[in-house]
Design an enzyme around this catalytic site. Structure first.
Site, PDB file in Angstrom:
ATOM      1  N   GLU A   1       0.843  -1.133   0.063  1.00  0.00           N
ATOM      2  CA  GLU A   1      -0.055   0.011   0.080  1.00  0.00           C
ATOM      3  C   GLU A   1       0.673   1.219  -0.017  1.00  0.00           C
ATOM      4  OE1 GLU A   1      -2.213  -3.165   2.344  1.00  0.00           O
ATOM      5  OE2 GLU A   1      -0.076  -2.563   2.159  1.00  0.00           O
ATOM      6  N   TRP A   2       2.124   1.271   0.790  1.00  0.00           N
ATOM      7  CA  TRP A   2       2.922   2.419   0.790  1.00  0.00           C
ATOM      8  C   TRP A   2       3.569   2.580  -0.481  1.00  0.00           C
ATOM      9  CZ3 TRP A   2       7.943   3.358  -0.619  1.00  0.00           C
ATOM     10  CH2 TRP A   2       8.635   4.233   0.158  1.00  0.00           C
TER      11      TRP A   2
ATOM     12  N   GLY B   1      20.040  -3.771 -20.476  1.00  0.00           N
ATOM     13  CA  GLY B   1      19.352  -5.085 -20.462  1.00  0.00           C
ATOM     14  C   GLY B   1      17.930  -4.889 -20.858  1.00  0.00           C
TER      15      GLY B   1
ATOM     16  N   ARG C   1      10.711   0.915  -5.089  1.00  0.00           N
ATOM     17  CA  ARG C   1      10.795  -0.301  -5.702  1.00  0.00           C
ATOM     18  C   ARG C   1      11.076  -1.564  -4.865  1.00  0.00           C
ATOM     19  NH1 ARG C   1      11.290  -3.875  -9.714  1.00  0.00           N
ATOM     20  NH2 ARG C   1      13.412  -4.806 -10.114  1.00  0.00           N
TER      21      ARG C   1
ATOM     22  N   TRP D   1      20.318 -11.983  -3.811  1.00  0.00           N
ATOM     23  CA  TRP D   1      18.837 -11.618  -3.825  1.00  0.00           C
ATOM     24  C   TRP D   1      17.726 -12.451  -3.762  1.00  0.00           C
ATOM     25  CZ3 TRP D   1      19.195  -7.263  -8.330  1.00  0.00           C
ATOM     26  CH2 TRP D   1      19.838  -6.467  -7.762  1.00  0.00           C
TER      27      TRP D   1
ATOM     28  N   ASP E   1      24.959 -10.320 -15.299  1.00  0.00           N
ATOM     29  CA  ASP E   1      25.130  -9.447 -14.379  1.00  0.00           C
ATOM     30  C   ASP E   1      25.333  -9.812 -13.016  1.00  0.00           C
ATOM     31  OD1 ASP E   1      24.396  -7.695 -16.523  1.00  0.00           O
ATOM     32  OD2 ASP E   1      22.386  -7.646 -16.072  1.00  0.00           O
TER      33      ASP E   1
ATOM     34  N   GLU F   1      27.752   1.412 -12.824  1.00  0.00           N
ATOM     35  CA  GLU F   1      26.977   2.700 -12.320  1.00  0.00           C
ATOM     36  C   GLU F   1      27.756   3.653 -11.750  1.00  0.00           C
ATOM     37  OE1 GLU F   1      25.744   5.616  -9.699  1.00  0.00           O
ATOM     38  OE2 GLU F   1      26.207   3.673  -8.803  1.00  0.00           O
TER      39      GLU F   1
ATOM     40  N   HIS G   1      17.547   5.965 -12.641  1.00  0.00           N
ATOM     41  CA  HIS G   1      16.567   5.806 -11.489  1.00  0.00           C
ATOM     42  C   HIS G   1      15.725   7.137 -11.062  1.00  0.00           C
ATOM     43  CE1 HIS G   1      19.094   2.314 -10.978  1.00  0.00           C
ATOM     44  NE2 HIS G   1      18.051   1.850 -10.304  1.00  0.00           N
TER      45      HIS G   1
ATOM     46  N   CYS H   1      22.181   1.773 -15.431  1.00  0.00           N
ATOM     47  CA  CYS H   1      21.442   0.498 -15.316  1.00  0.00           C
ATOM     48  C   CYS H   1      20.381   0.126 -16.200  1.00  0.00           C
ATOM     49  CB  CYS H   1      20.769   0.592 -13.979  1.00  0.00           C
ATOM     50  SG  CYS H   1      20.513  -0.772 -12.849  1.00  0.00           S
TER      51      CYS H   1
END
Length: 756
Positions: A16-17, A434, A517, A563, A601, A667, A696, A728
């Site tokens: 929701e945020w 990419g 994100r 990740w 990557d 980056e 970004h 990126c």
């Protein structure tokens, strides 16, 4: 004995945020509505924690974008380039610092210690610090009005804020420290006046290697900032064991938080050797705030008993090892995971329940604690014994590896000459990282397919048309090396996890990566194995549409590892090697299909770097080897690329070079000058592209600013090594922004050619 969490996920069970924040950015909400919606979310999260039985409710773990950014803006540490925006409403400069604005670039962003979260780096330019406003006082008042009680308020501590600020020169250091003491003291006094009864100062930097200067500075901060306060104060460390325990534990605070998960061995040893002050409360972080596995509660009960044996007199409160923002909100509704995981997952709410179980068992309170503990142990044993967890053939492949598996056939100098002739690339080749924009139409197509409302053939036909359209766009833009756009992919890790054995997925297991994100990390619960090509069809189809080379796009083994939520019954390096072997098969498949540039990557390679330097070598060695294992089996004429983003690379160049990738894109758009300076001192010998603009940020970079970056890069990168690219992937940008930015990037390259 009380229970608490250092912080709770602020994004909400259904993100929701994120939705409210992005609606405000799109001007779909007024400022008043936006602030009311955010208040509603804050209170809902507090009510949830209260309903779960937490004894101590905490505010201050909420943010509108990033908590380090909150502190910087609150202290008037706004870089001068945002001055004209500060005259507008409070959020204008705030979000410009986070995301950039039309005429100004964003602040630098980098990883939060060794987690997957990225924070906005405060910039000191000699500003006169002052407490501009106090958002935490507002949070305290909200909680008092809602619950009739004062909550604990948590803020980033002064030492950590100081250590994570950039731009403080040697000549400015003392003045900056003096100013920080003043504003922190004023902030804490304001919190006390607002009704706070307890203030938690988060100091993860106290788990790093501390110099004698660091130790003296910590003592200075705490003796000066806390002087005269009557409110209870807690210093909380996490992510590792407390450094220089004997000195730090005697800081003038009323309580100390220690991580007994990631820093268990050293913190226990310190308790045993130095004990714990009788006049302080120990906040024991006994539940892992960074994984999603149910705790072995019998072991945690034994851990609390061991801690108590070394801390016989001081009160002990139980909490999570770190903030729960690093895990999803709740397993409620997660009925779609593989059956063997149904009873072994614990997200934020379940971890709070585990704290309550441990407390209830220790205090022998009424409740089904013994039964719940036994059920937890049974579920964990069942998973450990499940046949899907172990494949002997995978372990045999890892055990059979020789040194030859980690080496390219020839060195870079020989390979690069062969590749330049074979690929026929121009000087200063341009490319992208990419992904191309995941438009509303792309997302809708995927959603309809997942719901079964369109066929697989219809879904794939849409993606193929989108790829063809973007191949044509790349031709028109004049790029030199193309990508297929990745329209079939949701997340760069989830996509590969869905196609490899050993992974499982959640319906709603979202965590925040940076800003709004959010990502949904897969769960590595079994041995990882490649079964069939994962990317060959889409990339080959794209290559058939153009004479320009199209890159094969893979996510590297270390990034997939870092990740994901990783199984806790194997060494992480062994899991990385399993992933690398699977990716090696995919690299072979791409090469066999005629794809001559393959990008693997590794944006998260440095993210997993341990906090303590004495642990760096082992991590770096296994990570570099995992990348090499995935990429080293190709022909000399096959060019291997990789990409890294949002880490501080200044002290990592030698590690990057040891990957032996033919080309790396990095980056640097938010911190370009720093890396250029390093490259002047330590030349990089392989192919490299320093990102020339920040993807970004929604702003479109000008030709002039990219030409400046390219010109600076040209001073430290040889012509034969030099690539030009964004910093990126472009999936979060709009089509209009993407095309305009890339058009300017190609124009900036043409200026470089004219100068030559």
């Amino acid at each position: 004995m009380k229970t608490a969490v250092i912080g709770y996920p602020y994004i909400g069970q259904n993100r929701e945020w994120k939705r409210v924040t992005e609606a405000f950015w799109k001007e779909q909400l007024t400022l008043q509505c936006y602030e009311q919606e955010m208040k509603n979310l804050r209170l809902a999260q507090l009510y949830q924690q209260k309903d779960l039985g937490l004894d101590i409710l905490t505010v201050g773990d909420f943010t509108y974008y990033d908590r380090m950014l909150d502190m910087a803006v609150m202290f008037n540490m706004v870089p001068s380039r945002y001055d004209y925006l500060s005259l507008q409403h409070n959020f204008t400069a705030y979000f410009a610092m986070a995301r950039g604005a039309e005429n100004v670039v964003a602040c630098e962003m980098t990883k939060w210690f060794n987690t997957n979260y990225h924070y906005i780096v405060p910039e000191y330019e000699g500003q006169q610090l002052a407490l501009q406003h106090n958002v935490y006082a507002q949070y305290i008042q909200e909680a008092i009005e809602a619950f009739g009680m004062s909550p604990r308020v948590t803020i980033i501590g002064p030492f950590t804020f100081y250590k994570l600020t950039k731009g403080v020169g040697q000549e400015q250091k003392q003045h900056y420290i003096q100013q920080l003491v003043i504003v922190y003291k004023e902030l804490l006094q304001s919190l006390e006046a607002s009704g706070a009864t307890t203030i938690q100062l988060e100091e993860p930097s106290l788990t790093k290697d501390l110099t004698s200067e660091d130790i003296a500075l910590v003592q200075h901060f705490y003796h000066q900032v806390l002087k005269g306060l009557t409110v209870e104060t807690i210093c909380t460390s996490y992510f590792e064991a407390l450094s220089d325990y004997e000195t730090m534990i005697n800081l003038p605070v009323d309580g100390f938080g220690l991580d007994f998960v990631h820093g268990k061995i050293e913190n226990i040893a310190s308790l045993k050797k130095f004990t714990f002050p009788k006049d302080k409360v120990l906040y024991a972080g006994i539940i892992n705030g960074r994984d999603i596995w149910r705790a072995e509660l019998q072991k945690q009960l034994a851990l609390v008993a061991e801690i108590r044996s070394y801390v016989p007199y001081s009160p002990i409160h139980l909490q999570t090892s770190c903030s729960l923002q690093h895990v999803p909100v709740t397993t409620a509704g997660e009925k779609g995971v593989v059956p063997e995981l149904q009873n072994v997952l614990a997200f934020a709410d379940e971890k709070i329940k585990e704290l309550q179980m441990i407390k209830g068992k220790i205090l022998q309170l009424e409740g089904p604690y013994q039964h719940a503990i036994l059920e937890s142990q049974k579920a964990i044993r069942t998973l450990a014994q499940h046949k899907s967890r172990r494949k002997q053939a995978v372990h045999d492949k890892v055990n059979a590896l020789t040194q030859e598996a980690f080496k390219r056939a020839d060195n870079y100098n020989k390979r690069s000459k062969l590749q330049r002739a074979f690929l026929q690339l121009p000087d200063y080749p341009t490319t992208t990282i990419g992904s191309f924009p995941q438009s509303a139409e792309v997302k809708k197509n995927r959603s309809l397919w997942r719901k079964g409302e369109i066929t697989t053939a219809e879904y794939e036909a849409f993606n193929a048309n989108e790829t063809a359209r973007w191949i044509a766009i790349q031709e028109q833009l004049g790029l030199d090396v193309f990508v297929h756009g990745e329209f079939e992919r949701t997340d760069m890790v989830e996509f590969f996890g869905e196609k490899l054995d050993g992974f499982a997925f959640t319906n709603n297991g979202w965590v925040v990566s940076y800003g709004s994100r959010c990502v949904k990390p897969p769960i590595i619960y079994g041995d990882v194995e490649w079964t069939e090509p994962m990317t060959v069809r889409e990339v080959s189809a794209a290559q058939s549409l153009t004479d320009k080379p199209v890159k094969g796009m893979l996510t590297g083994p270390v990034t997939i590892l870092n990740w994901s939520f990783v199984r806790n019954d194997l060494n992480r390096s062994e899991v990385a090697y399993q992933i690398a072997l699977a990716l090696r098969e995919e690299v072979y498949a791409l090469e066999k299909a005629g794809i001559n540039i393959i990008q693997v990557d590794e944006p998260a390679l440095k993210e997993g770097l341990p906090i303590r330097k004495n642990q760096h070598r082992a991590y770096i060695e296994s990570s570099v080897n995992a990348f090499k294992l995935a990429t080293s089996g190709v022909r000399n004429t096959t060019q291997i690329h990789t990409h890294m983003c949002y880490c501080e690379f200044n002290d990592f160049i030698d590690v990057i070079e040891s990957l032996d990738a033919d080309v790396i894109s990095i980056e640097t758009s938010r911190s370009h000058g720093e890396l250029v300076k390093i490259l002047k001192e330590t030349p990089y010998r392989l192919g490299i592209g320093l990102g020339v603009y920040d993807i970004h940020s929604p702003r479109i970079p000008t030709v002039e600013e990219m030409a400046v970056i390219i010109g600076e890069s040209k001073e430290v990168i040889e012509k034969e090594q030099f690539w030009i690219n964004p910093d990126c992937g472009l999936k979060t940008r709009t089509e209009q922004e993407t095309i305009a930015s890339l058009k300017n990037m190609v124009a900036a390259k043409e200026r470089l050619k004219l100068l030559n």
